[in-house]
Enzyme design. Sequence first.
Site, PDB file in Angstrom:
ATOM      1  N   ARG A 248       0.924  -0.975  -0.067  1.00 59.88           N
ATOM      2  CA  ARG A 248       0.074   0.082  -0.006  1.00 59.88           C
ATOM      3  C   ARG A 248       0.841   1.253  -0.008  1.00 59.88           C
ATOM      4  NH1 ARG A 248      -4.884  -1.146   4.345  1.00 59.88           N
ATOM      5  NH2 ARG A 248      -5.673  -3.171   3.240  1.00 59.88           N
ATOM      6  N   ARG A 263       3.262   1.285  10.415  1.00 61.64           N
ATOM      7  CA  ARG A 263       2.472   1.695   8.956  1.00 61.64           C
ATOM      8  C   ARG A 263       3.403   1.674   7.827  1.00 61.64           C
ATOM      9  NH1 ARG A 263      -2.662   3.595   8.335  1.00 61.64           N
ATOM     10  NH2 ARG A 263      -2.867   4.091  10.421  1.00 61.64           N
ATOM     11  N   GLU A 335      -5.107  -0.498  16.289  1.00 60.09           N
ATOM     12  CA  GLU A 335      -5.573  -1.525  15.403  1.00 60.09           C
ATOM     13  C   GLU A 335      -4.654  -2.840  15.146  1.00 60.09           C
ATOM     14  OE1 GLU A 335      -7.262  -2.592  10.931  1.00 60.09           O
ATOM     15  OE2 GLU A 335      -7.104  -0.242  11.743  1.00 60.09           O
ATOM     16  N   SER A 338      -9.125  -6.491  11.622  1.00 62.56           N
ATOM     17  CA  SER A 338     -10.490  -5.913  11.425  1.00 62.56           C
ATOM     18  C   SER A 338     -11.447  -7.132  10.673  1.00 62.56           C
ATOM     19  CB  SER A 338     -10.522  -4.699  10.684  1.00 62.56           C
ATOM     20  OG  SER A 338      -9.912  -5.084   9.117  1.00 62.56           O
ATOM     21  N   ARG A 374       1.727  -6.278  12.852  1.00 65.94           N
ATOM     22  CA  ARG A 374       1.054  -5.475  14.036  1.00 65.94           C
ATOM     23  C   ARG A 374       1.184  -6.342  15.288  1.00 65.94           C
ATOM     24  NH1 ARG A 374      -2.913  -1.063  11.829  1.00 65.94           N
ATOM     25  NH2 ARG A 374      -1.714  -0.106  10.367  1.00 65.94           N
TER      26      ARG A 374
END
Length: 413
Positions: A248, A263, A335, A338, A374
Site C-alpha cells: 500500500r 504503517r 488496530e 479487522s 502488528r
Amino acid sequence: MIDLRAARSDPDGYRAAVARKGGAQIFDELLAADERWRALQQQVDDLRARTKLKGKPTPEQLAELTAIKEQLQPLEAELDQARERVQALLDRVPNPPADDAPDGDQEEDAETVRTWGEPPTFHFEPKDHLELSEPHGWIDVERGAKVSGSRFVYRVGDVALLESALYRWALSRIVAKGHVPVLPPVLVREPAMYGTGFFPSEKGDFYAVPEDELYLVGTSEVPLASFHLGEELAGLPLRYVAFSTCFRREAGAAGRDTRGMFRVHQFDKVEMFVYCEPQESHNEHERLLDIEEELVQELGLPYRVLNIAAGDLGASAAKKYDIEAWFPGQSRYREITSTSNTTDFQARRLDIRYRRDGKLTHVHTLNGTAVTARAMIAILENFQDEDGTVGVPEPLLEFGAPRRLGSERVATP
C-alpha cells in the site's frame, strides 16, 4: 455496488442510509442520471418499435423509416452516454451501513463492544518496538530505506523467526476451523480491484504495473474475493484463509504512524474470507470476530473490540469490527485486526451468485484479518523486560519462534 432496483423502490431509505457514509449527494446524482437514462431508453425503444414493419414497405413508410433512423442515431449515442454516466455514479455509491453501525465519521465515534485483559504495568519506562529492536538489529529501517525508500523495513534474526511463526500458527489455527488454505497471486487485473470496491475510490493507494495492466494487492481480500469471479456457487458457506504479501502507498499518511513498522508500504498478512447466503452473513461476521479474538487471547495481548462508525467504513463494508491491542510504547490501543461484512456489494461487482429456490441470487462476502506484523510488534512491546529481552507466547514456539528474543540471539550483522 448497490442494488439499483431496490434503490429505485425505496429512494428515501437508501438515501438516508448512504448519507451516514457521506454518500447522499452522489446517490442523488445517481437517481437523476438513472431517471434520464430510463427516459432515453423508452424513447429509443419506441422509435425502434416503429421501424419493425410487416410486408413490403410503401414509399411513405420508407420515408418515415429514414426520418426515424435520423432521430435514432443521436438518441442512441446519448443513451450510451447516459448508461455510462449511471454506471460511473453507481460505482461510487457506497454500501449502505448496517443499522447497528454507530453514527459518526471519526475514529473516536466507534463504539467499544468489550475489552479483554489488562494492560501490563512495568517498573521501568517501556520501550516501543523500534527502541527494543535497535540493539539487536531486529527491525532495520535504515537499510530498508536505502534499498527501497521510506517505510520499507528488513526483519532480521529473532524477529524474522517470530514473525514467520505468527503466520504459520495463525494458518494452522484457522485451517482447524474449517477454512481452506490458499496462497494467492499478489498481482491482479483491474476487475479484481474494482470488484472488491477499492477502485475507483481508493485507486491512488495502490501500486500499479502499467505496462502489464496489473496492480499489487493491498490485502489478501482482493484475490480471495475474486477467486470465484463470475461463478455460480454451491455448498455455501465457502471459507478460505490466505497468506500473502501486501502493498500500500498509504497515500496521505505521511507524518502519521510512520515510525518503525506500524504503517509500512509492504507487509504480510493472514486473511480469512467467506462466501455465504445472505441470511447467514450476520452470524458469519460474528464467527470471524470470535476467531480473531481467540487468536489475540491465545497470544495474551490485552485488547478492545470496536464497532466502527458508519462514516469511517470503507465503501464496501456494511459493518466492521476492529480489534485494537494495547501498545505500551504508545500507551494506547491500536488496530491489529479487522473484520467486515460487505453483504452483496462485492458479489454484484464480481458477479458471484448462488441458486436459491431456482433463482440466481448474489452471495454475501466477508473478510477478516487473522494476523499481520502488528501483532508481532505488540508482542515485543507487551512482553518486554528491563534488560531488553522479550518473552514469546507459548503457542508460537512449536512454529519456530525463539523462546525469548535477545537471550539466545540469532546472529545479525
